[in-house]
Design an enzyme around this catalytic site. Structure first.
Site, mmCIF file in Angstrom:
data_model
loop_
_atom_site.group_PDB
_atom_site.id
_atom_site.type_symbol
_atom_site.label_atom_id
_atom_site.label_comp_id
_atom_site.label_asym_id
_atom_site.label_seq_id
_atom_site.Cartn_x
_atom_site.Cartn_y
_atom_site.Cartn_z
ATOM 1 N N SER A 186 0.832 -1.201 0.000
ATOM 2 C CA SER A 186 0.000 0.000 0.000
ATOM 3 C C SER A 186 0.876 1.265 0.000
ATOM 4 O O SER A 186 1.673 1.450 -0.918
ATOM 5 C CB SER A 186 -0.952 -0.039 1.200
ATOM 6 O OG SER A 186 -1.968 0.927 1.081
ATOM 7 N N ASP A 283 -10.048 -3.679 -4.910
ATOM 8 C CA ASP A 283 -9.136 -2.715 -4.302
ATOM 9 C C ASP A 283 -9.130 -1.432 -5.126
ATOM 10 O O ASP A 283 -8.880 -1.485 -6.338
ATOM 11 C CB ASP A 283 -7.719 -3.311 -4.252
ATOM 12 C CG ASP A 283 -6.711 -2.420 -3.539
ATOM 13 O OD1 ASP A 283 -7.064 -1.289 -3.162
ATOM 14 O OD2 ASP A 283 -5.561 -2.860 -3.372
ATOM 15 N N HIS A 313 -8.047 -5.111 -0.621
ATOM 16 C CA HIS A 313 -6.822 -4.414 -0.241
ATOM 17 C C HIS A 313 -6.312 -4.960 1.096
ATOM 18 O O HIS A 313 -7.069 -5.131 2.042
ATOM 19 C CB HIS A 313 -7.110 -2.921 -0.110
ATOM 20 C CG HIS A 313 -5.893 -2.104 0.173
ATOM 21 N ND1 HIS A 313 -4.989 -1.769 -0.807
ATOM 22 C CD2 HIS A 313 -5.429 -1.546 1.315
ATOM 23 C CE1 HIS A 313 -4.020 -1.042 -0.281
ATOM 24 N NE2 HIS A 313 -4.252 -0.890 1.012
#
Length: 387
Positions: A186, A283, A313
Protein backbone atom coordinates in the site's frame (compact mmCIF):
# COMPACT_ATOMS: atom_id res chain seq x y z
CA UNK A 1 -33.37 -49.65 30.41
CA UNK A 2 -35.57 -49.16 27.34
CA UNK A 3 -36.80 -45.91 28.81
CA UNK A 4 -33.21 -44.67 29.24
CA UNK A 5 -32.33 -45.61 25.66
CA UNK A 6 -35.48 -43.87 24.43
CA UNK A 7 -34.57 -40.67 26.27
CA UNK A 8 -31.01 -40.91 25.01
CA UNK A 9 -32.27 -41.36 21.45
CA UNK A 10 -34.47 -38.29 21.80
CA UNK A 11 -31.56 -36.21 23.14
CA UNK A 12 -29.32 -37.40 20.33
CA UNK A 13 -32.00 -36.53 17.81
CA UNK A 14 -32.45 -33.07 19.32
CA UNK A 15 -28.68 -32.54 19.39
CA UNK A 16 -28.37 -33.66 15.78
CA UNK A 17 -31.17 -31.36 14.69
CA UNK A 18 -29.56 -28.53 16.62
CA UNK A 19 -26.23 -29.17 14.92
CA UNK A 20 -27.87 -29.32 11.51
CA UNK A 21 -29.81 -26.10 12.15
CA UNK A 22 -26.73 -24.26 13.43
CA UNK A 23 -24.69 -25.47 10.44
CA UNK A 24 -27.38 -24.33 8.03
CA UNK A 25 -27.53 -20.98 9.80
CA UNK A 26 -23.79 -20.50 9.41
CA UNK A 27 -23.92 -21.48 5.72
CA UNK A 28 -26.80 -19.09 5.07
CA UNK A 29 -25.06 -16.21 6.83
CA UNK A 30 -21.78 -16.81 5.00
CA UNK A 31 -23.58 -16.86 1.66
CA UNK A 32 -25.45 -13.71 2.66
CA UNK A 33 -22.17 -11.96 3.57
CA UNK A 34 -20.70 -13.06 0.22
CA UNK A 35 -23.08 -10.78 -1.70
CA UNK A 36 -21.38 -7.39 -1.43
CA UNK A 37 -22.00 -3.99 -2.94
CA UNK A 38 -19.71 -4.77 -5.88
CA UNK A 39 -20.79 -8.35 -6.46
CA UNK A 40 -20.23 -11.81 -5.01
CA UNK A 41 -16.97 -12.62 -3.24
CA UNK A 42 -15.50 -16.02 -2.17
CA UNK A 43 -16.69 -17.37 1.24
CA UNK A 44 -13.34 -16.81 3.00
CA UNK A 45 -13.20 -13.21 1.74
CA UNK A 46 -16.79 -12.69 2.86
CA UNK A 47 -16.26 -13.80 6.45
CA UNK A 48 -13.05 -11.79 6.84
CA UNK A 49 -14.68 -8.63 5.49
CA UNK A 50 -17.61 -9.18 7.85
CA UNK A 51 -15.21 -9.69 10.76
CA UNK A 52 -13.20 -6.55 10.02
CA UNK A 53 -16.28 -4.36 9.61
CA UNK A 54 -17.68 -5.57 12.93
CA UNK A 55 -14.36 -5.12 14.74
CA UNK A 56 -14.09 -8.86 15.36
CA UNK A 57 -10.69 -9.20 13.72
CA UNK A 58 -7.91 -6.91 12.53
CA UNK A 59 -5.05 -7.52 10.07
CA UNK A 60 -2.46 -7.45 12.86
CA UNK A 61 -4.18 -10.02 15.09
CA UNK A 62 -2.41 -13.33 15.62
CA UNK A 63 -3.90 -16.28 13.79
CA UNK A 64 -5.31 -19.17 15.84
CA UNK A 65 -2.55 -21.59 16.90
CA UNK A 66 -3.84 -24.40 14.68
CA UNK A 67 -3.05 -22.21 11.64
CA UNK A 68 0.52 -21.53 12.78
CA UNK A 69 3.44 -23.80 11.84
CA UNK A 70 5.57 -25.18 14.64
CA UNK A 71 9.26 -25.95 14.85
CA UNK A 72 12.56 -24.75 16.22
CA UNK A 73 13.19 -21.03 15.69
CA UNK A 74 15.54 -20.24 12.83
CA UNK A 75 15.65 -16.48 13.35
CA UNK A 76 16.37 -13.91 16.00
CA UNK A 77 14.63 -10.54 16.20
CA UNK A 78 15.65 -7.30 17.81
CA UNK A 79 14.63 -3.66 17.89
CA UNK A 80 17.20 -1.20 16.60
CA UNK A 81 17.42 2.58 16.29
CA UNK A 82 18.52 3.55 12.79
CA UNK A 83 20.13 7.00 12.48
CA UNK A 84 18.63 9.29 9.84
CA UNK A 85 19.93 12.36 8.06
CA UNK A 86 18.34 15.00 10.33
CA UNK A 87 20.27 13.67 13.32
CA UNK A 88 17.43 11.69 14.91
CA UNK A 89 16.71 7.95 14.83
CA UNK A 90 13.83 5.74 13.76
CA UNK A 91 12.81 2.61 15.64
CA UNK A 92 12.96 -0.46 13.44
CA UNK A 93 12.89 -4.23 13.84
CA UNK A 94 15.34 -6.72 12.37
CA UNK A 95 14.85 -10.45 11.77
CA UNK A 96 18.14 -12.29 11.24
CA UNK A 97 18.76 -15.97 10.42
CA UNK A 98 20.54 -17.90 13.15
CA UNK A 99 22.61 -19.70 10.50
CA UNK A 100 25.85 -18.06 9.51
CA UNK A 101 25.67 -15.63 6.58
CA UNK A 102 26.14 -13.57 4.62
CA UNK A 103 22.42 -13.38 3.87
CA UNK A 104 20.42 -11.19 1.49
CA UNK A 105 18.84 -8.09 3.05
CA UNK A 106 15.24 -6.96 2.54
CA UNK A 107 13.95 -3.61 3.76
CA UNK A 108 10.20 -3.75 4.37
CA UNK A 109 8.09 -0.59 4.40
CA UNK A 110 4.72 -1.07 6.08
CA UNK A 111 1.42 0.24 4.78
CA UNK A 112 -0.77 2.69 6.64
CA UNK A 113 -1.72 5.69 4.48
CA UNK A 114 1.43 7.60 5.50
CA UNK A 115 -0.45 8.63 8.67
CA UNK A 116 -0.21 8.04 12.39
CA UNK A 117 -2.63 5.37 13.64
CA UNK A 118 -3.03 3.46 10.38
CA UNK A 119 -0.05 1.12 10.45
CA UNK A 120 3.41 0.56 11.88
CA UNK A 121 6.16 -2.05 12.08
CA UNK A 122 4.12 -4.05 14.59
CA UNK A 123 0.90 -4.26 12.56
CA UNK A 124 2.83 -5.86 9.70
CA UNK A 125 5.10 -8.08 11.78
CA UNK A 126 3.56 -11.32 10.49
CA UNK A 127 4.49 -10.44 6.89
CA UNK A 128 8.02 -9.40 7.84
CA UNK A 129 8.56 -12.53 9.93
CA UNK A 130 7.32 -14.79 7.15
CA UNK A 131 9.38 -13.04 4.47
CA UNK A 132 12.49 -13.66 6.53
CA UNK A 133 11.69 -17.37 6.85
CA UNK A 134 10.66 -17.87 3.23
CA UNK A 135 13.63 -16.04 1.71
CA UNK A 136 16.23 -16.94 4.36
CA UNK A 137 17.08 -13.25 4.50
CA UNK A 138 17.70 -10.49 6.99
CA UNK A 139 14.50 -8.44 6.94
CA UNK A 140 14.38 -4.94 8.37
CA UNK A 141 10.96 -3.47 9.16
CA UNK A 142 11.61 0.25 8.78
CA UNK A 143 9.81 2.50 11.25
CA UNK A 144 9.77 5.59 9.06
CA UNK A 145 8.11 8.70 10.49
CA UNK A 146 4.59 9.59 9.38
CA UNK A 147 2.20 12.51 9.02
CA UNK A 148 0.78 14.73 10.34
CA UNK A 149 3.82 15.37 12.55
CA UNK A 150 6.18 14.44 9.71
CA UNK A 151 4.77 15.20 6.25
CA UNK A 152 6.54 14.56 2.93
CA UNK A 153 9.44 14.03 2.43
CA UNK A 154 10.18 12.69 5.94
CA UNK A 155 8.93 9.16 5.23
CA UNK A 156 10.94 8.66 2.05
CA UNK A 157 14.08 10.29 3.45
CA UNK A 158 13.90 8.04 6.52
CA UNK A 159 13.34 5.04 4.27
CA UNK A 160 16.26 5.89 2.00
CA UNK A 161 18.50 6.51 5.02
CA UNK A 162 17.55 3.04 6.29
CA UNK A 163 18.63 1.56 2.94
CA UNK A 164 22.00 3.32 3.14
CA UNK A 165 22.41 2.22 6.77
CA UNK A 166 21.68 -1.40 5.87
CA UNK A 167 24.16 -1.28 3.01
CA UNK A 168 26.87 0.36 5.12
CA UNK A 169 26.37 -2.03 8.05
CA UNK A 170 25.72 -5.17 6.01
CA UNK A 171 28.83 -6.98 7.22
CA UNK A 172 28.04 -6.33 10.90
CA UNK A 173 24.49 -7.57 10.33
CA UNK A 174 25.69 -10.74 8.63
CA UNK A 175 24.26 -9.51 5.36
CA UNK A 176 25.37 -9.34 1.74
CA UNK A 177 25.57 -5.72 0.48
CA UNK A 178 25.32 -6.95 -3.11
CA UNK A 179 21.92 -8.59 -2.45
CA UNK A 180 19.53 -5.95 -1.15
CA UNK A 181 15.84 -5.68 -2.00
CA UNK A 182 13.00 -3.39 -0.98
CA UNK A 183 9.40 -4.38 -0.36
CA UNK A 184 6.23 -2.77 0.90
CA UNK A 185 2.46 -2.79 0.84
CA UNK A 186 0.00 0.00 0.00
CA UNK A 187 1.65 3.28 1.11
CA UNK A 188 4.71 1.17 1.87
CA UNK A 189 4.66 -0.08 -1.72
CA UNK A 190 4.79 3.54 -2.82
CA UNK A 191 7.75 4.14 -0.51
CA UNK A 192 9.57 1.00 -1.67
CA UNK A 193 9.49 1.99 -5.33
CA UNK A 194 10.30 5.62 -4.53
CA UNK A 195 13.39 4.43 -2.64
CA UNK A 196 14.56 2.70 -5.83
CA UNK A 197 14.17 5.99 -7.70
CA UNK A 198 16.07 7.87 -4.99
CA UNK A 199 18.89 5.33 -4.99
CA UNK A 200 19.17 5.55 -8.75
CA UNK A 201 19.11 9.36 -8.76
CA UNK A 202 21.62 9.69 -5.89
CA UNK A 203 23.97 6.92 -7.02
CA UNK A 204 23.07 5.04 -3.85
CA UNK A 205 23.22 1.33 -3.02
CA UNK A 206 22.38 -1.15 -5.74
CA UNK A 207 18.98 -2.80 -5.31
CA UNK A 208 18.39 -6.32 -6.63
CA UNK A 209 14.58 -6.27 -6.63
CA UNK A 210 11.46 -4.47 -5.51
CA UNK A 211 8.28 -6.15 -4.28
CA UNK A 212 5.21 -3.93 -4.43
CA UNK A 213 2.04 -5.22 -2.79
CA UNK A 214 -1.08 -3.33 -3.92
CA UNK A 215 0.92 -0.08 -4.09
CA UNK A 216 -0.39 3.47 -4.27
CA UNK A 217 1.37 4.93 -7.30
CA UNK A 218 -0.19 8.34 -7.94
CA UNK A 219 -1.77 11.17 -5.95
CA UNK A 220 -3.30 12.63 -9.11
CA UNK A 221 -7.10 12.74 -9.49
CA UNK A 222 -7.30 10.01 -12.12
CA UNK A 223 -10.66 8.28 -12.48
CA UNK A 224 -9.44 4.72 -12.50
CA UNK A 225 -12.30 2.25 -12.68
CA UNK A 226 -11.17 0.51 -9.48
CA UNK A 227 -11.05 3.83 -7.61
CA UNK A 228 -14.65 4.51 -8.57
CA UNK A 229 -15.99 1.00 -7.99
CA UNK A 230 -14.34 0.09 -4.67
CA UNK A 231 -14.00 3.45 -2.93
CA UNK A 232 -16.63 3.03 -0.21
CA UNK A 233 -14.29 1.51 2.34
CA UNK A 234 -16.11 -1.83 2.46
CA UNK A 235 -13.02 -3.45 0.94
CA UNK A 236 -10.75 -2.00 3.68
CA UNK A 237 -9.66 1.18 1.89
CA UNK A 238 -11.95 4.15 1.26
CA UNK A 239 -11.66 7.20 -0.93
CA UNK A 240 -12.03 9.41 2.14
CA UNK A 241 -8.95 7.81 3.74
CA UNK A 242 -7.00 8.19 0.50
CA UNK A 243 -7.92 11.88 0.30
CA UNK A 244 -7.02 12.42 3.96
CA UNK A 245 -3.71 10.65 3.42
CA UNK A 246 -2.87 12.86 0.47
CA UNK A 247 -3.83 16.06 2.28
CA UNK A 248 -1.95 15.06 5.42
CA UNK A 249 1.18 13.61 3.82
CA UNK A 250 1.45 16.24 1.09
CA UNK A 251 -0.32 19.41 2.31
CA UNK A 252 1.46 21.30 -0.48
CA UNK A 253 -0.51 20.41 -3.63
CA UNK A 254 2.59 20.95 -5.76
CA UNK A 255 4.00 17.66 -4.43
CA UNK A 256 1.04 15.61 -5.70
CA UNK A 257 2.77 15.19 -9.07
CA UNK A 258 6.32 14.79 -7.75
CA UNK A 259 8.24 11.72 -8.93
CA UNK A 260 8.78 10.75 -5.30
CA UNK A 261 5.06 10.79 -4.44
CA UNK A 262 3.51 9.74 -7.75
CA UNK A 263 5.99 7.44 -9.51
CA UNK A 264 3.32 6.53 -12.07
CA UNK A 265 3.63 10.08 -13.39
CA UNK A 266 7.45 10.07 -13.51
CA UNK A 267 9.01 10.67 -16.92
CA UNK A 268 11.90 8.25 -16.38
CA UNK A 269 11.52 4.81 -14.82
CA UNK A 270 14.50 3.25 -16.54
CA UNK A 271 17.40 1.57 -14.74
CA UNK A 272 15.23 0.47 -11.83
CA UNK A 273 15.41 -2.99 -10.23
CA UNK A 274 13.15 -5.85 -11.36
CA UNK A 275 9.74 -5.75 -9.74
CA UNK A 276 6.88 -7.96 -8.70
CA UNK A 277 3.62 -6.03 -8.48
CA UNK A 278 0.70 -7.72 -6.75
CA UNK A 279 -2.82 -6.29 -6.93
CA UNK A 280 -6.24 -7.31 -5.61
CA UNK A 281 -9.51 -7.44 -7.52
CA UNK A 282 -11.58 -5.55 -4.92
CA UNK A 283 -9.14 -2.72 -4.30
CA UNK A 284 -9.34 0.97 -5.27
CA UNK A 285 -5.56 0.87 -5.89
CA UNK A 286 -5.76 -2.05 -8.31
CA UNK A 287 -5.67 -0.14 -11.59
CA UNK A 288 -2.89 2.27 -10.68
CA UNK A 289 -0.73 -0.59 -9.44
CA UNK A 290 -1.18 -2.43 -12.73
CA UNK A 291 -0.64 0.77 -14.71
CA UNK A 292 2.64 1.27 -12.86
CA UNK A 293 3.74 -2.30 -13.60
CA UNK A 294 3.02 -1.74 -17.29
CA UNK A 295 4.90 1.57 -17.32
CA UNK A 296 7.93 -0.05 -15.67
CA UNK A 297 7.97 -2.58 -18.51
CA UNK A 298 7.72 0.22 -21.07
CA UNK A 299 10.92 1.65 -19.55
CA UNK A 300 12.79 -1.65 -19.81
CA UNK A 301 12.30 -3.00 -16.28
CA UNK A 302 11.62 -6.75 -15.84
CA UNK A 303 8.24 -7.08 -14.11
CA UNK A 304 5.93 -9.80 -12.86
CA UNK A 305 2.39 -8.49 -12.41
CA UNK A 306 -0.20 -10.66 -10.66
CA UNK A 307 -3.82 -9.77 -9.91
CA UNK A 308 -5.56 -11.85 -7.24
CA UNK A 309 -9.26 -12.16 -7.89
CA UNK A 310 -11.74 -12.51 -5.05
CA UNK A 311 -9.73 -10.52 -2.49
CA UNK A 312 -9.45 -7.02 -1.09
CA UNK A 313 -6.82 -4.41 -0.24
CA UNK A 314 -4.41 -5.72 2.39
CA UNK A 315 -5.26 -9.39 1.80
CA UNK A 316 -1.69 -10.64 2.25
CA UNK A 317 -1.84 -9.57 5.91
CA UNK A 318 -4.34 -12.43 6.32
CA UNK A 319 -2.05 -15.03 4.73
CA UNK A 320 -2.22 -17.30 7.80
CA UNK A 321 -5.92 -17.99 7.27
CA UNK A 322 -6.42 -17.00 3.63
CA UNK A 323 -5.16 -19.20 0.80
CA UNK A 324 -4.86 -16.37 -1.72
CA UNK A 325 -2.92 -14.30 0.81
CA UNK A 326 -0.53 -17.17 1.42
CA UNK A 327 -0.14 -17.69 -2.32
CA UNK A 328 0.64 -14.00 -2.82
CA UNK A 329 3.27 -14.04 -0.10
CA UNK A 330 4.76 -17.23 -1.54
CA UNK A 331 5.01 -15.64 -5.00
CA UNK A 332 6.63 -12.54 -3.50
CA UNK A 333 9.16 -14.67 -1.63
CA UNK A 334 9.89 -16.79 -4.70
CA UNK A 335 10.49 -13.68 -6.82
CA UNK A 336 12.89 -12.19 -4.26
CA UNK A 337 14.82 -15.46 -3.86
CA UNK A 338 15.21 -15.76 -7.61
CA UNK A 339 16.25 -12.12 -8.00
CA UNK A 340 19.00 -12.56 -5.43
CA UNK A 341 20.36 -15.47 -7.46
CA UNK A 342 20.02 -14.03 -10.95
CA UNK A 343 18.45 -10.88 -12.43
CA UNK A 344 15.04 -11.70 -13.95
CA UNK A 345 14.90 -11.48 -17.74
CA UNK A 346 12.96 -8.73 -19.47
CA UNK A 347 9.68 -9.70 -21.14
CA UNK A 348 6.71 -7.90 -22.63
CA UNK A 349 4.04 -6.83 -20.14
CA UNK A 350 1.59 -9.54 -19.16
CA UNK A 351 -0.87 -9.38 -16.29
CA UNK A 352 -1.30 -12.77 -14.65
CA UNK A 353 -4.68 -13.33 -13.03
CA UNK A 354 -4.99 -15.76 -10.13
CA UNK A 355 -8.53 -16.95 -9.42
CA UNK A 356 -7.80 -19.17 -6.42
CA UNK A 357 -7.30 -22.80 -5.60
CA UNK A 358 -7.63 -25.11 -8.58
CA UNK A 359 -7.88 -28.50 -6.86
CA UNK A 360 -11.25 -29.61 -5.53
CA UNK A 361 -9.64 -30.61 -2.23
CA UNK A 362 -8.23 -27.12 -1.69
CA UNK A 363 -11.53 -25.51 -2.62
CA UNK A 364 -13.38 -27.70 -0.12
CA UNK A 365 -10.80 -26.91 2.56
CA UNK A 366 -11.08 -23.18 1.87
CA UNK A 367 -14.87 -23.37 2.10
CA UNK A 368 -14.78 -25.47 5.29
CA UNK A 369 -12.43 -22.96 6.93
CA UNK A 370 -14.75 -20.13 5.86
CA UNK A 371 -17.69 -21.84 7.59
CA UNK A 372 -15.57 -22.56 10.68
CA UNK A 373 -14.54 -18.92 10.93
CA UNK A 374 -18.13 -17.85 10.20
CA UNK A 375 -19.39 -20.04 13.05
CA UNK A 376 -16.83 -18.48 15.40
CA UNK A 377 -17.86 -14.96 14.34
CA UNK A 378 -21.56 -15.64 14.80
CA UNK A 379 -20.90 -17.10 18.23
CA UNK A 380 -18.81 -14.09 19.17
CA UNK A 381 -21.57 -11.71 18.06
CA UNK A 382 -24.22 -13.64 20.02
CA UNK A 383 -22.05 -13.55 23.16
CA UNK A 384 -21.48 -9.81 22.76
CA UNK A 385 -25.25 -9.23 22.80
CA UNK A 386 -25.55 -10.71 26.29
CA UNK A 387 -22.45 -9.09 27.75
Amino acid sequence: MKRIFKKLSIWLMVASLGLIMSSLTVILFVHYWAHTEAGKVPPKTAVLLHAVHHNLVTPDMSAPKFFSPRGAPRFTSEMVDIPVSDGSTIESKIYKPIAEGPHPIILYYHGGAFMEGYGNIHTHDNIVRSLAARTNSIVIAVGYRVAPAYPFPAAIEDSYDALVWAYTNAADLGGDPSSIAVAGDSAGGNIATVVTLMSRDRNGPGISAQALLYPLTTFADIEFDSRLKYDSGYYLLSRSVMMRARDTYTPDEAFWVHDYTSPLDADNLSNLPPAIVITAEFDPLRDEGEAYAEKLVEHGVPVEAIRYNGVFHGFISFYEIMYRGNHGLAETSRFLRDAFEEKPSYQAYELQVYDGATSQTMKMRDQAEAYAIGSFLLGKQVISIFE
